[in-house]
Motif scaffolding. Structure first.
Motif, PDB file in Angstrom:
ATOM      1  N   ILE A  96      12.357  44.877   5.046  1.00  0.00           N
ATOM      2  CA  ILE A  96      12.661  44.991   3.807  1.00  0.00           C
ATOM      3  C   ILE A  96      11.932  45.928   3.017  1.00  0.00           C
ATOM      4  O   ILE A  96      10.502  45.772   3.100  1.00  0.00           O
ATOM      5  CB  ILE A  96      12.272  43.439   2.919  1.00  0.00           C
ATOM      6  CG1 ILE A  96      13.138  42.406   3.483  1.00  0.00           C
ATOM      7  CG2 ILE A  96      13.038  43.653   1.425  1.00  0.00           C
ATOM      8  CD1 ILE A  96      12.762  41.217   3.038  1.00  0.00           C
ATOM      9  N   VAL A  97      12.136  46.856   2.379  1.00  0.00           N
ATOM     10  CA  VAL A  97      11.389  47.818   1.538  1.00  0.00           C
ATOM     11  C   VAL A  97      11.551  47.183  -0.188  1.00  0.00           C
ATOM     12  O   VAL A  97      12.792  47.272  -0.683  1.00  0.00           O
ATOM     13  CB  VAL A  97      11.834  49.116   1.691  1.00  0.00           C
ATOM     14  CG1 VAL A  97      11.094  50.192   0.648  1.00  0.00           C
ATOM     15  CG2 VAL A  97      11.220  49.627   3.109  1.00  0.00           C
TER      16      VAL A  97
ATOM     17  N   VAL B  50      11.087  48.517  -3.792  1.00  0.00           N
ATOM     18  CA  VAL B  50      10.688  49.693  -4.614  1.00  0.00           C
ATOM     19  C   VAL B  50      10.613  49.305  -6.290  1.00  0.00           C
ATOM     20  O   VAL B  50      11.647  48.968  -6.740  1.00  0.00           O
ATOM     21  CB  VAL B  50      12.053  50.738  -4.421  1.00  0.00           C
ATOM     22  CG1 VAL B  50      11.635  52.017  -5.301  1.00  0.00           C
ATOM     23  CG2 VAL B  50      12.240  51.142  -2.997  1.00  0.00           C
TER      24      VAL B  50
ATOM     25  N   TYR C  42       7.252  46.128   2.912  1.00  0.00           N
ATOM     26  CA  TYR C  42       6.712  47.397   2.752  1.00  0.00           C
ATOM     27  C   TYR C  42       7.305  47.749   1.190  1.00  0.00           C
ATOM     28  O   TYR C  42       8.417  47.402   0.584  1.00  0.00           O
ATOM     29  CB  TYR C  42       7.393  48.547   3.368  1.00  0.00           C
ATOM     30  CG  TYR C  42       7.045  50.021   3.244  1.00  0.00           C
ATOM     31  CD1 TYR C  42       5.972  50.299   3.929  1.00  0.00           C
ATOM     32  CD2 TYR C  42       7.517  50.899   2.290  1.00  0.00           C
ATOM     33  CE1 TYR C  42       5.248  51.821   3.645  1.00  0.00           C
ATOM     34  CE2 TYR C  42       6.851  52.056   2.062  1.00  0.00           C
ATOM     35  CZ  TYR C  42       5.841  52.676   2.578  1.00  0.00           C
ATOM     36  OH  TYR C  42       5.124  53.660   2.382  1.00  0.00           O
TER      37      TYR C  42
ATOM     38  N   LEU D 284      10.411  59.182  -1.553  1.00  0.00           N
ATOM     39  CA  LEU D 284      11.012  57.864  -1.043  1.00  0.00           C
ATOM     40  C   LEU D 284      12.003  57.886  -0.077  1.00  0.00           C
ATOM     41  O   LEU D 284      12.050  57.273   0.831  1.00  0.00           O
ATOM     42  CB  LEU D 284      11.720  57.305  -2.329  1.00  0.00           C
ATOM     43  CG  LEU D 284      12.308  56.084  -2.367  1.00  0.00           C
ATOM     44  CD1 LEU D 284      11.502  54.989  -1.953  1.00  0.00           C
ATOM     45  CD2 LEU D 284      12.890  55.782  -3.682  1.00  0.00           C
TER      46      LEU D 284
ATOM     47  N   GLU E  32      10.062  58.033   3.214  1.00  0.00           N
ATOM     48  CA  GLU E  32       9.625  56.486   3.538  1.00  0.00           C
ATOM     49  C   GLU E  32      10.500  55.814   4.035  1.00  0.00           C
ATOM     50  O   GLU E  32      10.513  54.944   5.127  1.00  0.00           O
ATOM     51  CB  GLU E  32       9.020  55.836   2.295  1.00  0.00           C
ATOM     52  CG  GLU E  32       7.792  56.357   1.747  1.00  0.00           C
ATOM     53  CD  GLU E  32       7.355  55.723   0.411  1.00  0.00           C
ATOM     54  OE1 GLU E  32       6.403  54.924   0.457  1.00  0.00           O
ATOM     55  OE2 GLU E  32       7.955  55.888  -0.740  1.00  0.00           O
ATOM     56  N   LEU E  33      11.710  55.971   3.408  1.00  0.00           N
ATOM     57  CA  LEU E  33      12.908  55.098   4.028  1.00  0.00           C
ATOM     58  C   LEU E  33      13.585  55.508   5.354  1.00  0.00           C
ATOM     59  O   LEU E  33      13.800  54.806   6.572  1.00  0.00           O
ATOM     60  CB  LEU E  33      14.132  55.092   2.966  1.00  0.00           C
ATOM     61  CG  LEU E  33      13.972  54.584   1.599  1.00  0.00           C
ATOM     62  CD1 LEU E  33      15.018  54.664   0.632  1.00  0.00           C
ATOM     63  CD2 LEU E  33      13.817  53.032   1.793  1.00  0.00           C
TER      64      LEU E  33
ATOM     65  N   PRO F   7      14.359  50.189   7.060  1.00  0.00           N
ATOM     66  CA  PRO F   7      14.442  49.081   6.815  1.00  0.00           C
ATOM     67  C   PRO F   7      16.053  48.576   6.893  1.00  0.00           C
ATOM     68  O   PRO F   7      17.034  49.497   6.545  1.00  0.00           O
ATOM     69  CB  PRO F   7      14.051  48.825   5.334  1.00  0.00           C
ATOM     70  CG  PRO F   7      14.488  50.277   4.601  1.00  0.00           C
ATOM     71  CD  PRO F   7      14.080  51.288   5.756  1.00  0.00           C
TER      72      PRO F   7
ATOM     73  N   ALA G 285      16.933  47.386   0.864  1.00  0.00           N
ATOM     74  CA  ALA G 285      15.893  47.781  -0.025  1.00  0.00           C
ATOM     75  C   ALA G 285      16.120  47.175  -1.358  1.00  0.00           C
ATOM     76  O   ALA G 285      17.075  47.105  -1.745  1.00  0.00           O
ATOM     77  CB  ALA G 285      15.984  49.582  -0.341  1.00  0.00           C
TER      78      ALA G 285
ATOM     79  N   LEU H 183      17.126  54.951  -5.909  1.00  0.00           N
ATOM     80  CA  LEU H 183      17.566  54.519  -4.405  1.00  0.00           C
ATOM     81  C   LEU H 183      19.076  54.868  -4.399  1.00  0.00           C
ATOM     82  O   LEU H 183      19.603  55.328  -3.313  1.00  0.00           O
ATOM     83  CB  LEU H 183      17.563  53.164  -4.309  1.00  0.00           C
ATOM     84  CG  LEU H 183      16.157  52.632  -3.843  1.00  0.00           C
ATOM     85  CD1 LEU H 183      16.093  50.991  -4.060  1.00  0.00           C
ATOM     86  CD2 LEU H 183      15.952  52.928  -2.307  1.00  0.00           C
TER      87      LEU H 183
ATOM     88  N   LEU I 273      22.372  51.621   4.256  1.00  0.00           N
ATOM     89  CA  LEU I 273      21.247  50.873   3.734  1.00  0.00           C
ATOM     90  C   LEU I 273      21.606  50.122   2.431  1.00  0.00           C
ATOM     91  O   LEU I 273      22.531  50.714   1.514  1.00  0.00           O
ATOM     92  CB  LEU I 273      20.016  51.877   3.100  1.00  0.00           C
ATOM     93  CG  LEU I 273      18.785  50.917   2.604  1.00  0.00           C
ATOM     94  CD1 LEU I 273      18.186  50.005   3.624  1.00  0.00           C
ATOM     95  CD2 LEU I 273      17.890  52.039   1.745  1.00  0.00           C
TER      96      LEU I 273
ATOM     97  N   VAL J  77      21.078  48.029  -0.852  1.00  0.00           N
ATOM     98  CA  VAL J  77      20.344  48.095  -1.796  1.00  0.00           C
ATOM     99  C   VAL J  77      20.642  47.007  -2.735  1.00  0.00           C
ATOM    100  O   VAL J  77      21.901  46.774  -3.330  1.00  0.00           O
ATOM    101  CB  VAL J  77      20.544  49.353  -2.594  1.00  0.00           C
ATOM    102  CG1 VAL J  77      19.826  49.294  -3.881  1.00  0.00           C
ATOM    103  CG2 VAL J  77      20.162  50.511  -1.850  1.00  0.00           C
TER     104      VAL J  77
END
Length: 205
Positions: free
Chosen positions: A47-48, A50, A88, A122, A125-126, A131, A134, A145, A166, A168
Motif C-alpha cells: 500500500i502507498v 499519498v 509507504y 510520484l 515512486e510508484l 504497490p 494507492a 494519482l 493500479l 486507487v
C-alpha cells in the motif's frame, strides 16, 4: 546534463530516487521550503498512501506525516490493523507551500502546475514501489494519482483502477478531521476515516 529530468530519471531504487529529489527544482516551491520531504517506507510495500504536501513540522523534520495530521493518521491506521511501518507514505507535492503570518507559516494549497511538476516524482515512486493499491488522501492526491480533478466527497470510499492497473482508493486527508471545530462532528468524521482504512485493509485480503 543539468536538465531537471536527469535528476533521478535513472534512479533504480527508492533511496536513490529520494537522494535525487533533494535537489529538485521542478517548480518554485523549493525556494522557500527548508528541504524536500520525500516518501518513506519499505520498497516492497503493498500500500502507498499519498497525501497533499508536507506541513510545517514535516518541512523541518524532512519526513512525511509526522505533524498533528500524521499522529491522527498513525492512530487510525493502528486501529484499522494496518502497520504504519509496513506501508509507504508520500505526498503529491514534496515541498511545503505556505504563507507567512507573523512568526507562523500557514499551509497554502498547491496549484495544478505544482502538482503536475511534482507528479514526475510520484510516478517514479510508484514505478519503483509497485504497490497493489494507492490511497489518495484528499483531492490534491487524487488529482496527482488520476491526472484529473476528483470530487472526494462524492467518490469517497470508491476504488478507481488506473490504465496501468493500479487501484486507487479515495478518501479524505486526515488534516480534515483536525479542522472540524464541533467535537461530535469531529468524532463522527474520525469514525468515517477509520471505516475507510478498514476498507483498505480488507482490499489487501
Amino acid at each position: 546534463d543539468g536538465r531537471p529530468e536527469a535528476d533521478g530519471a535513472d534512479a533504480a531504487t527508492l533511496p536513490a530516487l529520494r537522494q535525487a529529489a533533494t535537489g529538485c527544482r521542478r517548480c518554485e516551491l523549493w525556494r522557500e521550503a527548508t528541504q524536500t520531504v520525500f516518501g518513506e517506507g519499505p520498497e516492497d510495500a503493498r500500500i502507498v498512501f499519498v497525501g497533499e504536501q508536507p506541513g510545517d513540522q514535516e518541512d523541518i523534520a524532512g519526513r512525511p506525516f509526522v505533524g498533528p495530521a500524521g499522529k491522527v493518521f498513525d492512530a487510525i491506521l493502528g486501529e484499522a490493523g494496518i502497520d504504519r511501518d509496513g506501508v509507504y507514505v508520500t505526498n503529491a507535492v514534496k515541498h511545503f507551500k505556505f504563507e507567512p503570518r507573523g512568526k507562523r507559516r500557514i499551509h497554502a494549497k498547491p496549484n495544478a502546475g505544482e502538482v503536475t511538476a511534482c507528479r514526475w516524482w510520484l510516478d517514479r515512486e510508484l514505478a519503483l514501489a509497485r504497490p497493489e493499491i494507492a490511497v489518495a488522501l484528499g483531492a490534491t492526491a487524487a488529482q496527482a494519482l488520476l491526472g484529473k480533478p476528483v470530487a472526494i466527497t462524492r467518490l469517497r470510499g470508491q476504488v478507481i483502477e488506473r490504465d496501468d492497473g493500479l487501484r486507487v482508493f479515495l478518501t479524505i486527508h486526515p488534516s480534515f478531521i483536525l479542522r472540524i471545530p464541533d467535537p461530535a462532528e469531529k468524532e463522527a468524521e474520525r469514525g468515517r476515516f477509520l471505516t475507510d482504512m478498514r476498507a483498505v485493509r480488507a482490499l489487501m485480503g
